[in-house]
Design an enzyme around this catalytic site. Sequence first.
Site, PDB file in Angstrom:
ATOM      1  N   SER A 267       0.829  -1.205   0.000  1.00 48.34           N
ATOM      2  CA  SER A 267       0.000   0.000   0.000  1.00 48.34           C
ATOM      3  C   SER A 267       0.862   1.252   0.000  1.00 48.34           C
ATOM      4  O   SER A 267       2.081   1.197   0.221  1.00 48.34           O
ATOM      5  CB  SER A 267      -0.898   0.021   1.243  1.00 48.34           C
ATOM      6  OG  SER A 267      -0.105   0.219   2.411  1.00 48.34           O
ATOM      7  N   LYS A 268       0.225   2.374  -0.226  1.00 45.70           N
ATOM      8  CA  LYS A 268       0.910   3.671  -0.178  1.00 45.70           C
ATOM      9  C   LYS A 268       1.477   3.894   1.223  1.00 45.70           C
ATOM     10  O   LYS A 268       2.563   4.458   1.388  1.00 45.70           O
ATOM     11  CB  LYS A 268      -0.063   4.774  -0.566  1.00 45.70           C
ATOM     12  CG  LYS A 268       0.527   6.176  -0.540  1.00 45.70           C
ATOM     13  CD  LYS A 268      -0.506   7.197  -0.954  1.00 45.70           C
ATOM     14  CE  LYS A 268       0.012   8.619  -0.782  1.00 45.70           C
ATOM     15  NZ  LYS A 268       0.290   8.958   0.621  1.00 45.70           N
ATOM     16  N   ARG A 269       0.751   3.437   2.226  1.00 48.91           N
ATOM     17  CA  ARG A 269       1.220   3.594   3.608  1.00 48.91           C
ATOM     18  C   ARG A 269       2.538   2.849   3.819  1.00 48.91           C
ATOM     19  O   ARG A 269       3.458   3.350   4.463  1.00 48.91           O
ATOM     20  CB  ARG A 269       0.151   3.081   4.568  1.00 48.91           C
ATOM     21  CG  ARG A 269       0.390   3.454   6.031  1.00 48.91           C
ATOM     22  CD  ARG A 269      -0.723   2.964   6.947  1.00 48.91           C
ATOM     23  NE  ARG A 269      -1.985   3.628   6.658  1.00 48.91           N
ATOM     24  CZ  ARG A 269      -3.025   3.025   6.074  1.00 48.91           C
ATOM     25  NH1 ARG A 269      -2.950   1.758   5.714  1.00 48.91           N
ATOM     26  NH2 ARG A 269      -4.143   3.677   5.839  1.00 48.91           N
TER      27      ARG A 269
END
Length: 512
Positions: A267-269
């Site tokens: 994910s972007k996180r």
Amino acid sequence: MTNDKKIRVRFAPSPTGGLHIGGVRTALFNYLFAKHNGGDFILRIEDTDQNRFVPGAEEYIFETLRWCGLESDESTIHGGNFGPYRQSERKETYKQYAEQLVKNGHAYYAFDTTGELEEMRIKFKTEQNPSPQYDHALREKMKNSLTLSNDEVRGFLSEGLPHVIRIKMPVNEEVKFTDMLRGEVTFHSAQVDDKVLLKADGMPTYHLAVAADDHSMRITHAFRGEEWLPSAPVHILLWKYLFGLENMPQWAHLPLILKPDGNGKLSKRDADRLGFPVFAMNWTDPRTNELTQGFREKGFLPEAFINMLAMLGWNDGTEQEIFRLNELIQKFSMERVHKGGAKFDYEKAKWFNHEWIKRLDVYRLSFIVGKTFEESGIVIDNNEKFVKVLELVKDRCTLLTDFLQQASFFFQIPPAIDIAAIKPKWNEQKQLFFIELMRAYELINSWQHDFLEKEFKEMAAAHQIKPGELMLPLRIMLVGGKFGPGVFDIATILGKEETIHRIKNTLHLLRT
């Protein structure tokens, strides 16, 4: 489906933000499969969820695929015989299909309000069923055309009461299909809720739109992420009810790209936490003005980016890792796509980029890197010199941005000199050495690597100083720090006047 149909695949992103590398890989596998089989690659914009629509996202998608070299055969830009290629422009066709399903008893009108749906989730919540869904068990307790009289339904429709159309999932039916990666997959219809097909605003959900569009665009193969596997029974039934299962595309549900330090989708996180990009290109969210860095701006070549993505879940059965796009097209097959998820490895991604930088034609490289230099305010007024410099330093560069550090000093005086790295071992003897070296270099006739090195070493011997003790100071004098290619290669390209000027300048700094 008969095998004599021309292969037609589609990539169908939603214009809701930046393009995650998982999405680009899906596009890549679609593209490779189509081109390997002499087929067409269609780009369809799935913008039916108007609440999530983000201005600029559609243009971003096209720019990303263009940068990657994955040009579509048909799209909103390229045109084609099966448009419109933007779902919001196909609104009326979806309504006809939804109404046909209601008429044939495969779907129904649902008039439940948001509050009533929320009440249902609370009222029927139990330990055995902590998240009640609008399914075969609960639809009989809700406000829909299955529980209301025909007169009530007609009255609500004529009044324009907001409503959706839901699929009526069979109560006890096995739904099967053959996945190109996973083989036969079986679902039990009772475990799937009655998905909304047409929303209150008249727009379709993904479920109805994807079946209708794939049919009208004559898609033969559909590749998508494995997160869509639970929705497959709804889509299969829509094909069965509307178009015939014999016309349904062959499906492959691609495994996820996993986070590097554990299980679960990348994910972007994760990218923010671990310090690497997860989007293909920079994306600025127009709502928050938040910038998310992309692989392109980080300094990746498109060839390396595509090569890296292809190897995340596929190989050709050999030890080969570096592939040009035309080689990928030639060798690609779904049989070689892995069933399990592939962990993303940023160090491996950088390795691909380093290998591509080393292999790339230096004149092509000069065009790409030249833009980076221009953006940094460095003027390249001698292209022959620039090509020579790039050839010299490219093996040292992992990212395109590395060229600034490794080569900018050839075209501008270093903005800072790391005097602190010289001073601890500096003395008057070394000061005298460099003063005499400047005089010797003034008189040298042939300004070439071997002559410069020979003069340097002979003078070091005369001053009874080991050449190794003098090489680092000379490097720092010329480039500003402890980096760069061979020091005499640097001096050769800088030329006599600039080399002597930089030595003199650093000697002055060492005295102050």
